[in-house]
Motif scaffolding. Structure first.
Motif, mmCIF file in Angstrom:
data_model
loop_
_atom_site.group_PDB
_atom_site.id
_atom_site.type_symbol
_atom_site.label_atom_id
_atom_site.label_comp_id
_atom_site.label_asym_id
_atom_site.label_seq_id
_atom_site.Cartn_x
_atom_site.Cartn_y
_atom_site.Cartn_z
ATOM 1 N N PHE A 108 -71.543 50.896 -92.498
ATOM 2 C CA PHE A 108 -70.681 50.127 -92.041
ATOM 3 C C PHE A 108 -69.829 51.145 -91.881
ATOM 4 C CE2 PHE A 108 -73.316 47.335 -93.622
ATOM 5 C CZ PHE A 108 -74.301 45.843 -93.064
ATOM 6 N N THR A 109 -69.386 52.014 -92.997
ATOM 7 C CA THR A 109 -68.109 52.551 -93.206
ATOM 8 C C THR A 109 -68.721 53.841 -91.288
ATOM 9 O OG1 THR A 109 -68.546 53.099 -94.692
ATOM 10 C CG2 THR A 109 -67.062 54.948 -93.544
ATOM 11 N N ASP A 110 -68.665 54.149 -90.724
ATOM 12 C CA ASP A 110 -69.486 54.865 -89.555
ATOM 13 C C ASP A 110 -69.196 53.995 -88.752
ATOM 14 O OD1 ASP A 110 -69.105 57.184 -90.937
ATOM 15 O OD2 ASP A 110 -71.778 56.965 -91.072
ATOM 16 N N PHE A 111 -69.962 53.163 -88.790
ATOM 17 C CA PHE A 111 -70.166 52.104 -87.429
ATOM 18 C C PHE A 111 -69.311 50.696 -87.175
ATOM 19 C CE2 PHE A 111 -74.059 53.785 -87.977
ATOM 20 C CZ PHE A 111 -74.017 55.171 -86.822
ATOM 21 N N SER A 112 -69.242 50.058 -88.012
ATOM 22 C CA SER A 112 -68.168 48.415 -88.053
ATOM 23 C C SER A 112 -67.052 49.015 -87.436
ATOM 24 C CB SER A 112 -68.149 48.197 -89.424
ATOM 25 O OG SER A 112 -67.024 47.326 -89.789
ATOM 26 N N ARG A 113 -66.509 47.912 -87.089
ATOM 27 C CA ARG A 113 -65.024 47.625 -86.747
ATOM 28 C C ARG A 113 -64.187 46.654 -86.896
ATOM 29 N NH1 ARG A 113 -66.853 45.248 -80.410
ATOM 30 N NH2 ARG A 113 -64.295 44.278 -81.113
ATOM 31 N N THR A 114 -64.676 46.385 -88.392
ATOM 32 C CA THR A 114 -64.045 45.332 -89.511
ATOM 33 C C THR A 114 -63.478 45.682 -90.423
ATOM 34 O OG1 THR A 114 -65.001 43.836 -89.943
ATOM 35 C CG2 THR A 114 -64.364 43.485 -88.187
ATOM 36 N N LEU A 115 -62.430 45.944 -91.248
ATOM 37 C CA LEU A 115 -62.069 46.676 -92.219
ATOM 38 C C LEU A 115 -63.603 45.815 -93.690
ATOM 39 C CD1 LEU A 115 -60.715 47.445 -94.158
ATOM 40 C CD2 LEU A 115 -58.987 45.705 -94.626
ATOM 41 N N ALA A 116 -63.184 44.418 -93.126
ATOM 42 C CA ALA A 116 -64.051 43.011 -94.485
ATOM 43 C C ALA A 116 -66.087 44.318 -94.126
ATOM 44 C CB ALA A 116 -64.159 42.269 -93.543
ATOM 45 N N LEU A 151 -47.481 48.701 -100.333
ATOM 46 C CA LEU A 151 -46.559 49.574 -101.361
ATOM 47 C C LEU A 151 -46.940 50.251 -102.546
ATOM 48 C CD1 LEU A 151 -43.742 46.023 -101.313
ATOM 49 C CD2 LEU A 151 -44.089 48.210 -99.448
ATOM 50 N N LEU A 152 -47.988 50.126 -103.169
ATOM 51 C CA LEU A 152 -48.348 50.268 -104.891
ATOM 52 C C LEU A 152 -48.809 52.035 -103.765
ATOM 53 C CD1 LEU A 152 -48.256 49.711 -107.495
ATOM 54 C CD2 LEU A 152 -51.340 49.463 -106.710
ATOM 55 N N ASP A 153 -49.505 52.301 -102.659
ATOM 56 C CA ASP A 153 -50.449 53.542 -102.496
ATOM 57 C C ASP A 153 -49.404 53.607 -101.252
ATOM 58 O OD1 ASP A 153 -52.691 52.654 -104.166
ATOM 59 O OD2 ASP A 153 -53.491 51.275 -102.425
ATOM 60 N N ARG A 154 -48.388 53.291 -100.936
ATOM 61 C CA ARG A 154 -47.584 53.538 -100.512
ATOM 62 C C ARG A 154 -48.489 54.727 -98.854
ATOM 63 N NH1 ARG A 154 -43.457 57.077 -102.578
ATOM 64 N NH2 ARG A 154 -42.709 55.775 -104.478
ATOM 65 N N GLN A 155 -49.374 53.695 -98.054
ATOM 66 C CA GLN A 155 -49.618 53.939 -97.180
ATOM 67 C C GLN A 155 -50.990 52.335 -96.198
ATOM 68 O OE1 GLN A 155 -53.795 56.398 -98.316
ATOM 69 N NE2 GLN A 155 -54.515 53.986 -98.955
ATOM 70 N N SER A 156 -51.078 52.370 -95.123
ATOM 71 C CA SER A 156 -51.502 51.739 -94.136
ATOM 72 C C SER A 156 -52.619 51.262 -94.486
ATOM 73 C CB SER A 156 -50.891 51.725 -93.421
ATOM 74 O OG SER A 156 -50.066 51.670 -92.526
ATOM 75 N N VAL A 157 -53.204 49.213 -95.050
ATOM 76 C CA VAL A 157 -54.083 49.313 -95.393
ATOM 77 C C VAL A 157 -55.442 48.931 -94.029
ATOM 78 C CG1 VAL A 157 -55.786 47.328 -96.352
ATOM 79 C CG2 VAL A 157 -53.988 48.508 -97.354
ATOM 80 N N GLU A 158 -54.243 48.162 -92.938
ATOM 81 C CA GLU A 158 -55.086 47.851 -91.301
ATOM 82 C C GLU A 158 -53.969 47.219 -90.596
ATOM 83 O OE1 GLU A 158 -58.166 45.014 -89.710
ATOM 84 O OE2 GLU A 158 -57.779 44.590 -91.204
ATOM 85 N N GLN A 180 -56.788 49.927 -83.339
ATOM 86 C CA GLN A 180 -56.703 49.121 -84.642
ATOM 87 C C GLN A 180 -57.054 50.445 -85.495
ATOM 88 O OE1 GLN A 180 -60.516 47.489 -85.542
ATOM 89 N NE2 GLN A 180 -59.897 46.017 -86.644
ATOM 90 N N ARG A 181 -56.500 50.584 -86.690
ATOM 91 C CA ARG A 181 -56.924 51.205 -88.222
ATOM 92 C C ARG A 181 -56.732 51.047 -88.973
ATOM 93 N NH1 ARG A 181 -55.730 57.177 -88.412
ATOM 94 N NH2 ARG A 181 -55.176 57.752 -90.705
ATOM 95 N N PHE A 182 -57.725 50.997 -89.955
ATOM 96 C CA PHE A 182 -58.151 50.785 -91.200
ATOM 97 C C PHE A 182 -58.681 51.322 -92.190
ATOM 98 C CE2 PHE A 182 -62.328 49.658 -88.808
ATOM 99 C CZ PHE A 182 -62.994 49.747 -89.506
ATOM 100 N N ALA A 183 -58.680 51.720 -93.383
ATOM 101 C CA ALA A 183 -59.441 52.246 -94.233
ATOM 102 C C ALA A 183 -60.577 51.311 -94.664
ATOM 103 C CB ALA A 183 -58.838 52.304 -95.317
ATOM 104 N N SER A 184 -61.728 52.570 -94.447
ATOM 105 C CA SER A 184 -62.528 52.231 -94.018
ATOM 106 C C SER A 184 -63.338 52.161 -95.858
ATOM 107 C CB SER A 184 -63.472 52.819 -93.362
ATOM 108 O OG SER A 184 -63.731 54.352 -92.959
ATOM 109 N N ALA A 185 -63.128 53.506 -95.854
ATOM 110 C CA ALA A 185 -63.468 54.181 -97.247
ATOM 111 C C ALA A 185 -62.415 54.762 -98.483
ATOM 112 C CB ALA A 185 -64.718 54.411 -97.322
ATOM 113 N N ALA A 186 -63.351 55.249 -99.331
ATOM 114 C CA ALA A 186 -61.532 55.919 -100.601
ATOM 115 C C ALA A 186 -61.322 56.962 -99.837
ATOM 116 C CB ALA A 186 -62.091 56.387 -101.471
ATOM 117 N N ASN A 187 -59.861 57.291 -99.190
ATOM 118 C CA ASN A 187 -59.481 58.588 -98.409
ATOM 119 C C ASN A 187 -60.079 58.727 -97.007
ATOM 120 O OD1 ASN A 187 -58.348 59.354 -100.860
ATOM 121 N ND2 ASN A 187 -59.784 60.278 -101.784
#
Length: 794
Positions: A369-377, A711-718, A737-744
């Motif tokens: 899902f990290t490689d092929f998913s189109r959504t954060l969920a 605000l805690l991580d100072r980065q965008s979630v989605e 669209q840009r979202f965090a798909s996994a840690a870092n």
């Protein structure tokens, strides 16, 4: 004076004699044509009833009694009409009544009729207007010239010359223009041929759904066939033009004229992702049956290779429905191995009250899902369920049998413990209302818990309960008692001593729930409303039982909220039952509009007080010494017709610091206009600002987007950002669209789509992403909802 004529092919037993204006009589033996010039037209029934000398004994007509005097028809003009004393047979297709009107009608009813000057002919499903209409009764053919206007089965045609054979509905129209109201289609052609009642063929045609004075896009084809029965159009040697620029060659193509599904290629779409590269998909739709279809999804990723996907849907005649989706990548060019996923959901009513459900999901690896998913969920999924269930609905409750397991997707940096499999889980939940004035309940369940590394065993559960509800319009009191009984049969690998491999627990639970409702009339935001004040007290008593020797298969400490604070157990699941000697207090006020009954504002506050600190904990946990729970606040209000506010606060009762807080405000003044802002806070875990909206920058240009920032991580979630342009008969969407798909790890995608109303779409569709990310998002719709088959009826 304009003349109206009625003529119809009638059987010889019906056609006898008709008295006309001025005493003129026209008659004909056998099948023939009648023409009646009158100033005021009679209805077909009245004109039939004017045939007064048809013997009842002829044909198969059945004589009937003379009608009452009140049934006698009123005279039409100076034509005296009488009701028939016989029942006439229904007309066949060849006996369809036709009306002809014009300023002048000449000719012979048995050879040819000619109507000149605002000529008009009407018959079921067809209206023809022209400067001149000729009708050859021998060949049953119409000829129309100059200013030809034809309304036929909901579609509208104009042209120079028309020839139409009425019995077969075959004919030709020169230099036609046409309008198809069902999908706002219109166009023109060199010639048009009516192949039959349902099919129309055009040569050197142009088609579009744009207004006649604004042809932003159109299809130019050597041949275009319209099929009313199949509700589709098909063409050959076509070219799609956008802004008069050819953008796509269509050797053969089809598009819908209605909602009916059909087999064929769908418009290809493409997108771009930072993890998989450019993606091109060419879907092929197969209409297997009215209740089954299959979509094949051949897909190409520039960074990973070819993939084949499929989506199969079915709806059974015996209350059965489901969907099967699968994807297979033979060899991932980056990982050098095959990758796949599948998902199957099924529901079926096997018998009255007996339902079968299934939900099976599987992927080839943890990062699929990290490689092929189109959504954060989707990319953040950790557990994929595999469930099979059978449930039976009783008059008093439900019995069930379940088999459930999970595929756990691991992240190397943050590993998680897989949940237990339940193979099987059997239970029943029953409730008897007003049983000798009491409400009785019973929950029983037996579950086998399996795990590859943790202790396993069986759990047997029984929870009988009895309550005595006393309810009135001004309040309620509900005393209740229940007994939570649990028995464990643990396997030898449970980690416990064999003497303790079988354990049990009985916890009696007593509760008293009560509340009052006060009401008064007042005003809010300029409206007359009824305000309620609803205090509530909930006392709960459950004695302490030592449960440290019991396994924990499915229990966790439940989050405190307005629903859970009135629950009988502070833990979710069944392996821990919290001891309690506590009182929960709450106060709610509502403002309800008198004229509509709509709740405009709701405010609530609640807190739990422990007379004794609870002792029962989860394995590895320590008891809490808090005598008071966190203080809960909640508020919801429709501040105006367009503005909504929703807020919640969990306040630490010891130091008055906020443990959780969220508030959101939505402003939706009209369709296509929405702005939402949300702030979320969870102590030491979460601080997020979320802003989303859809708003017109001009009459046609809309901005869409969402920014979810931590605000805690100072980065965008989605982040989602894009524009939509509504061209009236087309829409273009460009969304990033840009979202965090996994840690870092993050995924970036881009979607570009050109949607041609009533025809199809090119590119990748971001509508689902926009709906999920933007509260109140509305899809721009170019279709005229007021259009119907009668739009151009004359």
């Amino acid at each position: 004076m304009r003349i109206r004529a009625l003529f119809s092919l009638l059987p010889s037993s019906m056609l006898r004699q008709l008295t006309l204006l001025g005493g003129l009589t026209l008659s004909s033996g056998g099948a023939g044509i009648m023409i009646v010039p009158v100033v005021m037209a009679a209805s077909p029934t009245q004109l039939r009833n004017a045939i007064t000398d048809t013997p009842a004994s002829q044909g198969d007509n059945t004589a009937c009694e003379s009608p009452p005097a009140s049934w006698q028809a009123e005279p039409v003009g100076s034509v005296s009409l009488k009701l028939s004393t016989t029942l006439l047979p229904p007309l066949s297709a060849e006996e369809t009544t036709r009306f002809l009107m014009a300023e002048q009608i000449t000719g012979s009813p048995t050879q040819e009729l000619q109507a000149v000057g605002q000529a008009e002919m009407r018959m079921p499903g067809t209206v023809l207007k022209a400067a001149e209409i000729r009708y050859n009764t021998f060949t049953d053919t119409l000829y129309a010239e100059r200013e030809v206007r034809l309304y036929r089965d909901g579609n509208f045609f104009t042209g120079d010359q028309l020839s139409l054979k009425l019995d077969t509905r075959q004919g030709e129209l020169q230099r036609p223009e046409f309008v198809l109201p069902a999908n706002n289609g219109r166009g023109q052609a060199r010639s048009l041929t009516f192949l039959n009642q349902e099919q129309t063929q055009l040569k050197q045609a142009e088609y579009s759904t744009c207004p006649a004075n604004k042809r932003d896009w159109y299809v130019r084809a050597e041949e275009l066939t319209l099929d009313a029965a199949e509700q589709q159009a098909s063409g050959k040697e076509g070219t799609l033009y956008f802004k008069d620029v050819p953008i796509l060659y269509l050797p053969r193509y089809r598009f819908g004229l209605g909602e009916q599904r059909r087999t064929g290629f769908l418009a290809p779409y493409f997108s771009s992702s930072s993890r998989s590269g450019f993606q091109l998909t060419t879907p092929f739709y197969i209409n297997l049956a009215p209740n089954r279809d299959l979509t094949l999804l051949p897909r190409y990723y520039t960074r990973r290779g070819e993939q084949l996907g499929a989506d199969f849907r079915y709806l059974g005649e015996q209350n059965r429905m489901g969907q099967l989706r699968a994807e297979y990548l033979p060899k991932d060019q980056e990982q050098g191995r095959a990758r796949y996923s599948y998902s199957w959901q099924h529901a079926e009513l096997l018998a009255p009250r007996l339902t079968l459900t299934g939900n099976f999901n599987q992927v080839s690896d943890d990062t699929y899902f990290t490689d092929f998913s189109r959504t954060l969920a989707a990319s953040s999924q950790s557990f994929l369920p595999r469930d099979l269930g059978l449930s039976y609905l009783h008059p008093t409750g439900t019995s069930y049998l379940r088999l459930s397991n999970f595929q756990t997707l691991q992240n190397a940096s943050t590993p998680i413990t897989p949940p237990y499999a339940r193979l099987p889980q059997v239970g029943s939940q029953q409730r008897w209302v007003d049983w000798f004035g009491l409400d009785a309940g019973l929950t029983v369940e037996a579950t086998r818990f399996s795990h590859s590394t943790l202790q396993t065993g069986e759990r047997y559960l029984a929870i009988p309960s009895l309550s005595y509800p006393l309810t009135r319009s001004y309040g309620f009191v509900v005393p209740k008692v229940s007994l939570h009984t649990t028995y464990y049969a643990l396997d030898a690998n449970s980690g416990l001593n064999l003497a303790q491999s079988n354990a049990q627990r009985e916890v009696p639970i007593y509760s008293l729930d009560s509340g009052l409702i006060f009401e008064r009339s007042t005003s809010l935001f300029g409206n007359r409303v009824s305000q309620t004040l609803e205090p509530r007290l909930f006392y709960l008593r459950a004695p302490y039982r030592n449960q440290s020797n019991l396994p924990n298969f499915d229990s966790a400490l439940a989050d405190i909220n307005f629903a859970q604070i009135f629950a009988e157990n502070a833990f979710s699941g069944q392996d821990r039952v919290a001891d309690a000697d506590q009182l929960t207090t709450a106060l709610t006020t509502r403002f309800i509009t008198d004229s509509t009954g709509q709740e405009r504002l709701r405010l609530a506050i609640a807190q739990r007080f422990n007379f004794q600190s609870p002792v029962v904990t989860l394995p590895g946990g320590s008891p809490s010494n808090e005598r008071k729970s966190d203080l809960l606040f909640a508020g919801y209000g429709q501040l105006s017709r367009t503005t909504y506010l929703d807020s919640g606060l969990q306040l630490n009762a010891q130091d008055n610091s906020a443990r959780r807080y969220n508030t959101s405000i939505r402003y939706i003044p009209a369709r296509g206009k929405s702005i939402a802002a949300t702030y979320r806070y969870r102590e030491a875990e979460l601080r997020q600002v979320d802003i989303a909206g859809q708003w017109p920058l001009t009459e046609s240009l809309y901005a869409v987007g969402r920014v979810n920032y931590s605000l805690l991580d100072r980065q965008s979630v989605e982040n989602v950002l894009g524009v939509e342009y509504n061209g009236g008969c087309w829409i273009i969407r460009a969304v990033g669209q840009r979202f965090a798909s996994a840690a870092n790890t993050s995924t970036t995608s881009f979607f570009l789509q050109l949607e041609l109303s009533g025809f199809g779409a090119l590119g990748s569709n971001p509508s689902e992403i926009l709906r999920r990310n933007i509260p109140g998002y509305s899809i721009l719709n170019n279709r005229d909802s007021n259009s119907s088959r009668f739009t151009h009826y004359e």
